[in-house]
Design a protein around this motif. Structure first.
Motif, short mmCIF file in Angstrom:
data_model
loop_
_atom_site.label_atom_id
_atom_site.label_comp_id
_atom_site.label_asym_id
_atom_site.label_seq_id
_atom_site.Cartn_x
_atom_site.Cartn_y
_atom_site.Cartn_z
N ALA A 118 0.83 -1.21 0.00
CA ALA A 118 0.00 0.00 0.00
C ALA A 118 0.86 1.26 0.00
N ASP A 119 1.97 1.26 0.76
CA ASP A 119 2.80 2.46 0.80
C ASP A 119 3.48 2.72 -0.54
N ASP A 127 -0.33 12.66 4.49
CA ASP A 127 0.17 11.42 5.09
C ASP A 127 -0.13 10.30 4.10
N THR A 128 0.88 9.59 3.64
CA THR A 128 0.67 8.55 2.63
C THR A 128 0.29 7.21 3.23
N GLY A 129 0.01 7.15 4.52
CA GLY A 129 -0.45 5.89 5.12
C GLY A 129 -1.83 5.56 4.64
N VAL A 136 -6.57 7.98 -0.18
CA VAL A 136 -7.47 8.38 0.90
C VAL A 136 -7.79 7.22 1.82
N ASP A 137 -8.01 6.05 1.23
CA ASP A 137 -8.51 4.93 2.03
C ASP A 137 -8.25 3.63 1.29
N HIS A 173 -8.95 4.00 -2.58
CA HIS A 173 -9.68 5.21 -2.92
C HIS A 173 -8.67 6.35 -3.04
N VAL A 174 -8.66 7.00 -4.21
CA VAL A 174 -7.66 8.02 -4.53
C VAL A 174 -8.37 9.29 -4.98
N ARG A 175 -7.83 10.45 -4.59
CA ARG A 175 -8.35 11.74 -5.05
C ARG A 175 -7.19 12.62 -5.48
#
Length: 566
Positions: A525-526, A561-563, A540-541, A553-555
């Motif tokens: 994920a990172d 914070d990239t977590g 985002v999530d 989920h990307v915007r």
């Protein structure tokens, strides 16, 4: 013969006496020293001592009847085949299972606590002069099949896994097991800890129904404790791939459709193959749970039914793809690891997209194989981004394949519109599929590349796309998406995400596949978060999906914070 029969009767009588005198709460601590207090009460609530088992070798049916009568046992049902014990004996003594007609009887015993339990009596007839006499002598001495058994009251996988874990904490070790289709029951065997005081070295957990999913983990643990067997199972993985592919290609799954079992001779006639060879294939697939066997022949299991062409969620195309082009190229895995060159390209002279595009048959197979993993998509239409999309909002599926995912979204949300971007030949397949679902009037199509991502969409979808490419190409694809997205647009990325902690995951297997066959990779994920940030996007999530998938989920915007949240 009289002396041998007398010895068998004495063994049976001792087993009957043991069953009569024991109960669950006193027997469990004898088998699992240290189990007491609340945990003992919890286990007693979930399983009950049901029987003690013994394997006997009467010379014939009459001798068996006399043994039972001498021990005061009365039968209320005929013997059934014992698949699990038969197969264990076959492996232990290097015999064909067909030579071992093992039956199982369960006469009741009236116990001192008022309960009625059973003696589980496995029987293998050994007439005088039989070549099975050596098997009988060995088993009488070693008592491999003698065990005590507990029946699980609640057939819940979580309860079953919890009981297995509890047995393990108190020193019991996995020792095999199996599913018996003749009585629809699953057996988990354990070796008792060295400190056990019950006089039995093996313990059984029995649960009604088919629980081979839980059993698989139990058997894996058993194999891990036996390295040579474990390695052999790993080395024969290629056989499994080809057995499933052959089963699919030959149309055996279609010939087995329906509820009844089908005799091998009938199956061979219907599929145009050799009956003895088909029997060998089907017995191997029985071991894998793809088909089951009874006296009338073979029938499909729920797993095997997924290899039928017309099955809902059919995975037949995936079996043909993994047993076909990708199987061939995997032979070059060493070359990929050594040189970095994609094995598929070495084998076929071009990348897999171009290779499949040149052959309409392969192109269709590839598109259908991608759709075969569609169970991953099941929860996606309920994602909050899609639920919140406004009336008339447009969902743009970038490289959307044959439209399987977009069709699901449009079916779940009649208020939304769709737009599918794909290669020319695949766009036509998607147009047909979405048309058949009645979505053509609210779906637009474009044949093109990633540079052609349309602007003005409200929700963009990239499903199993980024794992096809290296990081540079992923950044390029994401920048095309970012340029097309408005300030309020959302991007949903569907991928298998590598676990951070190295735990077992399908993503790890697909990472190897992508490296060898496609030239892509799976990512953590990172890692995805950094790629998004490089394209001016923010993770985002993250939400889990079936088959070890995730939706990211990307915007638009620079991340603080990239977590990500699991």
């Amino acid at each position: 013969m009289i002396t041998a029969l007398s010895g068998e009767t004495s063994r049976l009588r001792a087993t009957v006496d043991f069953v009569r005198q024991q109960d669950t709460a006193t027997l469990l601590p004898l088998l699992l020293p240290g189990l007491d207090g609340p945990e003992l009460r919890s286990v007693v609530e979930r399983c009950a001592f049901s029987h003690a088992a013994l394997l006997v070798f009467p010379p014939d049916e009459a001798a068996l009847t006399a043994m039972l009568a001498d021990c005061g046992l009365v039968l209320d049902a005929p013997a059934r085949p014992s698949v699990v014990v038969r197969d264990r004996l076959a492996v232990r003594h290097k015999r064909s299972a067909a030579q071992l007609d093992v039956g199982v009887l369960r006469p009741a015993v009236a116990c001192l606590d008022g309960a009625r339990r059973m003696v589980e009596l496995f029987t293998l007839a050994v007439p005088p002069g039989s070549d099975l006499a050596g098997v009988a002598a060995h088993e009488r001495e070693r008592q491999h099949e003698a065990h005590v058994a507990f029946e699980v009251g609640e057939a819940d996988p979580l309860v079953l896994r919890g009981l297995c874990a509890t047995f393990g904490r108190y020193g019991a070790t996995p020792d095999g097991g199996g599913y018996n289709p003749h009585e629809n029951g699953t057996v988990f065997y354990f070796g008792a800890p060295a400190e056990a005081k019950a006089g039995y070295r093996r313990v059984e957990l029995y649960v009604p129904g088919d629980h081979r999913d839980v059993l698989a983990d139990h058997l894996d643990e058993h194999r891990r404790r036996q390295p040579a067997e474990s390695l052999l199972h790993l080395l024969t993985g290629a056989w499994t791939t080809q057995a499933l592919a052959a089963f699919a290609r030959l149309g055996v799954a279609e010939a087995l459709s329906g509820e009844r079992s089908v005799d091998v001779s009938e199956l061979a006639r219907d599929t145009g193959v050799l009956a003895p060879n088909l029997t060998t294939l089907l017995r191997y697939l029985t071991m894998l749970g793809v088909v089951s066997e009874d006296r009338a022949g073979f029938r499909l299991t729920d797993t095997g039914a997924l290899l039928r062409k017309d099955a809902e969620g059919s995975m037949r195309a995936l079996a043909l793809m993994y047993g076909g082009p990708f199987y061939e190229s995997f032979a070059g895995l060493e070359h990929t690891v050594r040189t970095g060159q994609v094995a598929f390209e070495q084998r076929f002279g071009e990348n897999h997209f171009d290779h499949f595009a040149r052959d309409p048959r392969l192109a269709d197979l590839f598109d259908r194989s991608m759709a075969a993993g569609s169970r991953m998509f099941d929860p996606l239409p309920a994602h909050p981004v899609l639920q919140a999309a406004a009336e008339g909002a447009t969902v743009v599926d970038v490289a959307g394949g044959n439209g399987e995912l977009l069709g699901r979204i449009l079916s779940a949300h009649p208020r939304l519109r769709g737009f599918l971007l794909e290669r020319p030949h695949t766009v036509e397949a998607a147009r047909r599929l979405l048309g058949a679902a009645g979505h053509t009037d609210r779906c637009a199509f474009r044949a093109g590349d990633f540079a052609d991502v349309p602007a003005g969409g409200d929700v963009y979808v990239l499903s199993r796309v980024l794992h096809d490419w290296d990081d540079d190409r992923c950044r390029e694809i994401l920048r095309h998406c970012a340029r097309a997205m408005g300030e309020s647009a959302d991007l949903l990325v569907v991928e298998r995400v590598l676990p951070d902690d190295g735990s077992a995951s399908l993503a790890t297997a697909w990472d190897l596949h992508m490296m060898c066959n496609v030239g892509g990779r799976e990512r953590r994920a990172d890692h995805y978060a950094r790629l998004f940030a490089d394209a001016g996007l923010t993770l985002v999530d993250r939400t889990p999906l079936p088959l070890d998938g995730s939706v990211l989920h990307v915007r638009r915007g620079t991340p603080v914070d990239t977590g990500s949240r699991s």
